[in-house]
Structures are given as C-alpha cells and as structure tokens.
Scaffold this motif. Structure first.
Motif, short mmCIF file in Angstrom:
data_model
loop_
_atom_site.label_atom_id
_atom_site.label_comp_id
_atom_site.label_asym_id
_atom_site.label_seq_id
_atom_site.Cartn_x
_atom_site.Cartn_y
_atom_site.Cartn_z
N ILE A 184 0.85 -1.20 0.00
CA ILE A 184 0.00 0.00 0.00
C ILE A 184 0.88 1.25 0.00
O ILE A 184 0.64 2.21 -0.74
CB ILE A 184 -0.96 -0.01 1.21
CG1 ILE A 184 -2.03 -1.09 1.00
CG2 ILE A 184 -1.61 1.35 1.40
CD1 ILE A 184 -2.90 -1.35 2.23
N ARG B 290 2.53 6.81 -6.65
CA ARG B 290 1.60 7.81 -7.19
C ARG B 290 2.07 9.23 -6.85
O ARG B 290 1.97 10.14 -7.66
CB ARG B 290 0.21 7.59 -6.64
CG ARG B 290 -0.51 6.41 -7.23
CD ARG B 290 -1.85 6.27 -6.57
NE ARG B 290 -2.68 5.32 -7.26
CZ ARG B 290 -3.86 4.92 -6.80
NH1 ARG B 290 -4.34 5.40 -5.68
NH2 ARG B 290 -4.57 4.04 -7.48
N ILE C 131 2.38 1.78 -3.42
CA ILE C 131 1.43 2.38 -4.36
C ILE C 131 1.27 3.87 -4.08
O ILE C 131 1.31 4.71 -4.99
CB ILE C 131 0.07 1.65 -4.30
CG1 ILE C 131 0.21 0.24 -4.88
CG2 ILE C 131 -1.02 2.43 -5.04
CD1 ILE C 131 -1.00 -0.66 -4.69
N GLY C 132 1.13 4.22 -2.81
CA GLY C 132 0.99 5.63 -2.44
C GLY C 132 2.22 6.44 -2.82
O GLY C 132 2.12 7.51 -3.41
N ALA D 147 2.81 1.02 -9.90
CA ALA D 147 2.02 2.23 -9.62
C ALA D 147 2.81 3.45 -10.07
O ALA D 147 2.30 4.56 -10.12
CB ALA D 147 1.71 2.34 -8.14
N CYS E 236 -0.79 9.42 -0.50
CA CYS E 236 -0.44 8.21 0.27
C CYS E 236 -1.59 7.76 1.16
O CYS E 236 -1.91 6.56 1.22
CB CYS E 236 0.81 8.45 1.11
SG CYS E 236 2.32 8.51 0.14
N ALA F 208 -4.35 6.29 -0.96
CA ALA F 208 -4.03 4.93 -1.44
C ALA F 208 -4.40 3.92 -0.36
O ALA F 208 -4.98 2.88 -0.64
CB ALA F 208 -2.54 4.82 -1.78
N ASP G 24 -8.41 3.99 0.29
CA ASP G 24 -9.13 3.41 -0.85
C ASP G 24 -9.00 1.90 -0.85
O ASP G 24 -9.98 1.17 -1.04
CB ASP G 24 -8.59 3.96 -2.18
CG ASP G 24 -9.02 5.38 -2.44
OD1 ASP G 24 -8.49 6.00 -3.37
OD2 ASP G 24 -9.88 5.88 -1.69
#
Lengths: 216, 123
Positions: free
Chosen positions: A14, A21, A17-18, B84, A123, A126, A129
């Motif tokens: 997680i 992005r 991903i945060g 990502a 963050c 992410a 969600d």
C-alpha cells in the motif's frame, strides 16, 4: 506493536502504491524524474519514532501536516530535515527573485505545503481506498522546529504508522518520512481492516482457482 | 494438453495475491510466481513462460533490470510492467527494454483484460 509478516507485506505494498503515485505527481510538478526507494513501513510508539525515521529528537525538521478525521482519526505528517526541505523547495521554485526575506520565507512555506499536500493526501488515499475506508483531511499546515517539540502533542498517542522513503530528483537525494499518528483503537481497527482486506482477496483467489486451472 | 504459462515477478506477496484474485474467468494462462531476480531466473528457465509480468520497484533490481537479465539468458517471453509508478521515464525505459504492456497498480480485472488484449495483439 509488531505487525505480522502478512500485515507488513500488505502495508508495504500500500505504501509502495501511495509513494509511487506521489512520485508521479511530483515529477509532473517539478518537471523532473523522481526516483524513490521501496518504502519501509512500521508501527512504532512515539518514543521509538526518532530511531525509526533516522531523526534525533533535537534535530531541526520541516513538517507539513494534515489532520485526519473519519474512520481514521489522527495526524498525517511529512517530515524532512530542514536542510533537505530547502532542496525540495528549490526544485519547485527554482531561481526566483527574492522580493524580501519575509516574502521568500512565506513563498517557501507555501511551496512546502503544496508538496506535502500531494504526498500526504495521495499516500493516505491509497491506503484508505484499498482498505475501503473514508478519511477526511484538513488543509495542509507547515511548521519548522525541533523534532521533539513538533511531536510533543502526540506524546500520549498510542502509535505511529511510519512510511519512510528516500527520493531523488534532479540528481539530488532527500529522505523523508510520512508518519501517521493514531489512537490505539484506530490502530487496532486499521490492522483488522488489513486482515479483512487480505482474507477477502485470499477467498477470491481460492474461488478463481477452483473455477479453473490457474495455479503453478 | 499444453497450457500457456505466465510468470508474475513481484517482491510483495500481497501484490501477487491481488493479481491472482483479480484474474478474469477463463484466464488463458497458468500462473507462476517469483519474488526476486534469483527466483525469476530459476522459474523462467524452468517453465519458459509465454508472458512475464514484472513489478518495477523492487529492493535489489528493478523489474526492467530483471527483464533484461531474463532476455539475456535466452528467455523470449512477452514482458508486461506491473507498477504504480507510471512516470514517463519508467514507461520509456520499459518500452526500450521490449515491454509490450503496462498494468497500473492497484490491479483490477479490467486492467488484466486490457493486458491480455495487448499481449494477443503482439503475438
């Protein structure tokens, strides 16, 4: 508080991903490539926090923070050593004519709030969600000072979720940490959500595998 | 009956779980997993997958570096980036290394279907 290997792995993904992005958003803002390390995650006490993020309690730090409310209540803070925050600001504002000492300082603070807002909200979004949670974030605020003083109001809090990464932009490397201070009930709830998240997907995977030959 | 195989290379067990959990019905590949360069090379040479899906941001090497190592070792799978971090320089790096598709994290069934379409177009 010890994370299980599965919880640690899920939080790391997680965080990845945060952070990824955020890096993309920053790269658009700074018009530069942003390289970032695989984030380290942990849940630590406020007392353990300095060691976890490589900051001494007496270090001067720059902090952008946003209050969180809703399913997760606490504070999200992005922390840099003060000299590193200057590098980040310089990347954003470039060579700007200084109108006056005061104006430049306000301009730098606004720039840090903008950068911090991107990283913190991306963050945290992410995370919320993916875990099916809703959390509201306040407008970003900026503060500089000694680390111990900045964290003083959270000394009674149960725990801190740490997501630490190092990013490099324009050949200059800076290391920052996103820390989320939470109450004990919220930490327990977060970990339960993580377990439910993993169990849900493990169930779906099993369903897929019984439906057709997928495994190897 | 010969099955096509797909190898997913990602250091995160959660990420690999999410990939498997989002597989569309009648997914035309048997899925194998690897979590590092070493296991990717071992599995790759052993099962010779038709498609390799690689995470970009991994601890020791990037997914693109692992893909290059696999290609150098003689593997000729179709390469898919799984990340990502879709900054332009990463997409350009992947394209230059021969990647044919990107799945942007977090994964969904639709994104896997899009990937299947791109891979079949390249066949």
């Amino acid at each position: 508080m010890q994370l299980t290997p599965a919880q640690h792995d899920a939080l790391s993904e997680i965080a990845n991903i945060g952070a990824s992005r955020s890096a993309k958003q920053l790269s658009l803002l700074l018009d530069d490539e942003i390289h970032l390390s695989v984030p380290e995650v942990a849940i630590v006490s406020v007392q353990e926090l300095p060691g976890a993020i490589g900051v001494a309690v007496t270090d001067d730090v720059a902090c952008v923070y946003q209050d969180m409310s809703g399913c997760l209540t606490g504070k999200g803070r992005l922390i840099f050593h003060t000299h590193e925050s200057r590098i980040l600001v310089q990347m954003l504002v470039g060579s700007v004519s200084v109108l006056s000492g005061i104006s430049m300082q306000i301009y730098e603070h606004e720039a840090m709030k903008e950068l911090g807002n991107i990283i913190i909200s991306v963050c945290i979004s992410a995370m919320t969600d993916m875990l099916g949670k809703t959390t509201r974030l306040s407008i970003p605020m900026y503060r500089e000072g000694v680390f111990e003083e900045i964290m003083e109001e959270d000394s009674g809090n149960a725990g801190v979720l740490v997501m630490k990464t190092a990013l490099t932009a324009g050949k200059r490397g800076i290391s920052g940490a996103l820390i989320i201070t939470l109450s004990l009930p919220d930490i327990i709830d977060l970990l339960k959500s993580l377990d439910n998240f993993l169990a849900g997907y493990a169930g779906q995977q099993e369903k897929n595998e019984h439906g057709t030959s997928h495994s190897g | 009956m010969q099955h096509n195989t797909i190898l997913i290379v990602d250091d995160s067990a959660t990420s690999r779980l999410l990939f498997r959990a989002n597989l569309p019905e009648n997914f035309p590949y048997i899925v194998h997993e690897a979590d590092s360069l070493e296991s990717a090379m071992e599995k790759g040479l052993s099962i010779r997958p038709e498609v390799v899906v690689l995470d970009y941001n991994m601890p020791d090497q990037s997914g693109v570096e692992i893909a290059r190592a696999m290609t150098k070792a003689g593997m000729s799978a179709q390469l898919v980036l799984f990340t990502a971090n879709t900054q332009k320089y990463i997409l350009d790096e992947a394209a230059a290394a021969g990647f044919v598709a990107v799945i942007e994290k977090p994964v969904t069934r639709e994104k896997i279907n899009d990937m299947l379409e791109k891979v079949s177009q390249c066949n």
